[in-house]
Design an enzyme around this catalytic site. Structure first.
Site, PDB file in Angstrom:
ATOM      1  N   GLU A  40     -27.321  -7.403  56.542  1.00 18.55           N
ATOM      2  CA  GLU A  40     -26.964  -6.288  55.361  1.00 18.55           C
ATOM      3  C   GLU A  40     -26.086  -6.973  54.593  1.00 18.55           C
ATOM      4  O   GLU A  40     -25.421  -6.365  53.055  1.00 18.55           O
ATOM      5  CB  GLU A  40     -25.935  -5.607  57.158  1.00 18.55           C
ATOM      6  CG  GLU A  40     -26.572  -4.807  58.097  1.00 18.55           C
ATOM      7  CD  GLU A  40     -27.542  -3.740  57.438  1.00 18.55           C
ATOM      8  OE1 GLU A  40     -27.595  -3.269  55.834  1.00 18.55           O
ATOM      9  OE2 GLU A  40     -28.452  -3.747  58.129  1.00 18.55           O
ATOM     10  N   HIS A  50     -28.295  -6.780  51.545  1.00 22.14           N
ATOM     11  CA  HIS A  50     -28.061  -5.430  51.068  1.00 22.14           C
ATOM     12  C   HIS A  50     -26.789  -5.307  49.527  1.00 22.14           C
ATOM     13  O   HIS A  50     -26.971  -5.248  48.918  1.00 22.14           O
ATOM     14  CB  HIS A  50     -27.991  -4.945  51.885  1.00 22.14           C
ATOM     15  CG  HIS A  50     -29.366  -4.215  52.130  1.00 22.14           C
ATOM     16  ND1 HIS A  50     -30.590  -3.610  51.657  1.00 22.14           N
ATOM     17  CD2 HIS A  50     -29.744  -4.363  54.051  1.00 22.14           C
ATOM     18  CE1 HIS A  50     -31.586  -3.737  52.623  1.00 22.14           C
ATOM     19  NE2 HIS A  50     -31.133  -4.060  53.969  1.00 22.14           N
TER      20      HIS A  50
END
Length: 489
Positions: free
Chosen positions: A255, A258
């Protein structure tokens, strides 16, 4: 004020409101009280109504006709605004609001059905979601391919026919590599119970190592890890398992990939149409290269072993080579997000095929569980044991993300290309990784990919970063070389 200035002022306000809408979604999956689900659905529908009205404002068409692009930034902004304006005008406002309302409520229904192992409790809601997305796809396609129209939401320009060819090239070599690996002795697993607070503390440390800016972000827990936001407010979530700290650590790193993309876009692009990741495929290239080619490399694993022993004490492994195999363990499993690099894309291909069948109407929602279980047994060689390990494991369909799954594999393909180019530019990369130093690798990705946001189209972004046309070959070559070395093939 020129027409372009007026258009961009309108676009900035729209982007700001879209961020507010996104924060509602983050809140829903992290801290919202369960009883608020129905009200949140109404709130999300109201926000979508406002956004749809702004995105279809007739003045946008007038401004687009009069606006002139004086540089490549303006040209890219006009491209993105025109694409969004044309797509939004094809979808009736009532339909857009209904999709937002139903998918907001559906997320909670899915989460409860998953916890209860009750597929039947979710199917009526899923039927409604699929029907709405079919209606939206038909409106967007205007007589063309409905699934391609939905793909365009997440990977502009992608076509199912091209993806079929890519998956056709990936599957045989992945299946052969899996068979060779599973024929070898399995690596030593971690042993012990791993304190949740310690996992979260180490995951925060790793987020910082990979460049996450906590002044503009935060880490929380969620059922399904995700990243939300852009620019100066980019949040990530993770999850913990007392028996498996890798779940938390690598979900966080994924994550953060991202989040880094969103945090590192040129500041001048903030709250403009190009001030975000250009596509989900390119987005996944960042999360996957952070998680796999960098964080699962034997070199970085050597450093991580030291940190884990400092944090957790005896973990059952003290040899770096054995630990690297444990980090890259290839084994049978049900869960896509926990799948090893070799089998991950096989999970995605299965979902892609089922999803296309749902959208085309060839597969009834009521038959999904049986179709999933049959396909899983055929692809992986063993049976699904419970719905949370089967068709209820992913959140995507409940929130209407039809056309999304393929971007995970496309992101892996892009990551393979970027990794080859990164190693060519930084021959001393392994020495850096062995010291826990990610600054060189993340700076390269920031410069080559992340800072550009949506300045270029998706494939153009990867081509410009790598210096060659993207293909699946670098990913397959990397996987075969890496796992041959780890497993002595």
């Amino acid at each position: 004020m020129t027409a372009y200035d007026d258009l961009m002022a309108h676009a900035r306000e729209t982007e700001a409101l879209a961020q507010v809408a996104g924060r509602l979604g983050w809140d829903q999956e992290t801290v919202m009280p369960r009883g608020a689900a129905t009200q949140r659905g109404e709130e999300s529908a109201a926000m979508e109504g406002v956004l749809h009205a702004r995105r279809t404002d007739p003045r946008i068409g007038e401004w687009l006709e009069a606006a002139e692009a004086t540089d490549k930034v303006a040209a890219a902004n006009l491209r993105e605004i025109r694409r969004a304006f044309e797509r939004s005008n094809k979808v009736p406002a009532k339909l857009a609001a209904e999709i937002a309302r139903v998918t907001s409520v559906a997320q909670g229904i899915w989460a409860q059905a998953r916890a209860d192992e009750d597929v039947a409790a979710f199917l009526p809601t899923l039927q409604r979601v699929v029907a709405l997305r079919q209606e939206e796809g038909q409106a967007l396609a205007q007589g063309g391919d409905v699934y391609d129209a939905l793909l365009d939401d997440y990977e502009p320009g992608a076509k199912a026919s091209e993806l079929d060819a890519m998956f056709g090239a990936l599957r045989p070599r992945l299946v052969a590599l899996r068979a060779a690996i599973l024929d070898r002795p399995q690596p030593t697993p971690l042993s012990g119970s791993f304190d949740e607070a310690a996992q979260l503390a180490l995951s925060r440390e790793l987020a910082g190592v990979f460049g996450y800016d906590f002044a503009r972000g935060r880490i929380d827990k969620a059922v399904h890890p995700f990243c939300s936001g852009s620019g100066n407010d980019v949040r990530v979530t993770t999850r913990t398992d007392p028996a498996d700290p890798f779940n938390c650590l690598y979900s966080t790193i994924h994550e953060v990939g991202h989040a880094s993309y969103e945090q590192n876009v040129e500041p001048d692009y903030l709250l403009t149409p190009i001030g975000r990741g250009v596509s989900m495929g390119v987005h996944e290239s960042q999360s996957r290269i952070y998680e796999n080619q960098l964080a699962r490399s034997p070199a970085f694993a050597e450093w991580l072993l030291g940190r884990m022993r400092n944090v957790f004490g005896d973990i059952g492994i003290d040899d770096p080579a054995i630990f690297a195999r444990a980090v890259n363990r290839v084994s049978n499993g049900y869960i896509r997000t926990e799948a090893d690099e070799v089998q991950y894309n096989l999970h995605v291909m299965m979902r892609y095929d089922l999803e296309r069948a749902l959208i085309s109407g060839d597969l009834a929602v009521t038959d999904l569980e049986a179709a999933w279980n049959d396909r899983f047994a055929a692809d992986f060689g063993f049976a699904v044991d419970k719905p949370s390990n089967g068709c209820l494991q992913d959140v995507h369909w409940s929130v209407g993300l039809m056309g999304y799954f393929l971007t995970y594999s496309l992101g892996n393909v892009y990551a393979g290309c970027l990794h080859a180019a990164l190693r060519a530019d930084r021959p001393g990369l392994d020495a850096e990784l062995a010291q826990g130093d990610l600054s060189g690798a993340t700076a390269w990705l920031r410069d080559k990919v992340q800072r550009h946001g949506a300045l270029m189209e998706p494939r153009e972004t990867i081509r410009a970063a790598c210096g060659f046309e993207p293909s699946e070959a670098p990913l397959l070559d990397y996987l075969e070389a890496k796992f041959a070395a780890l497993y002595g093939l």
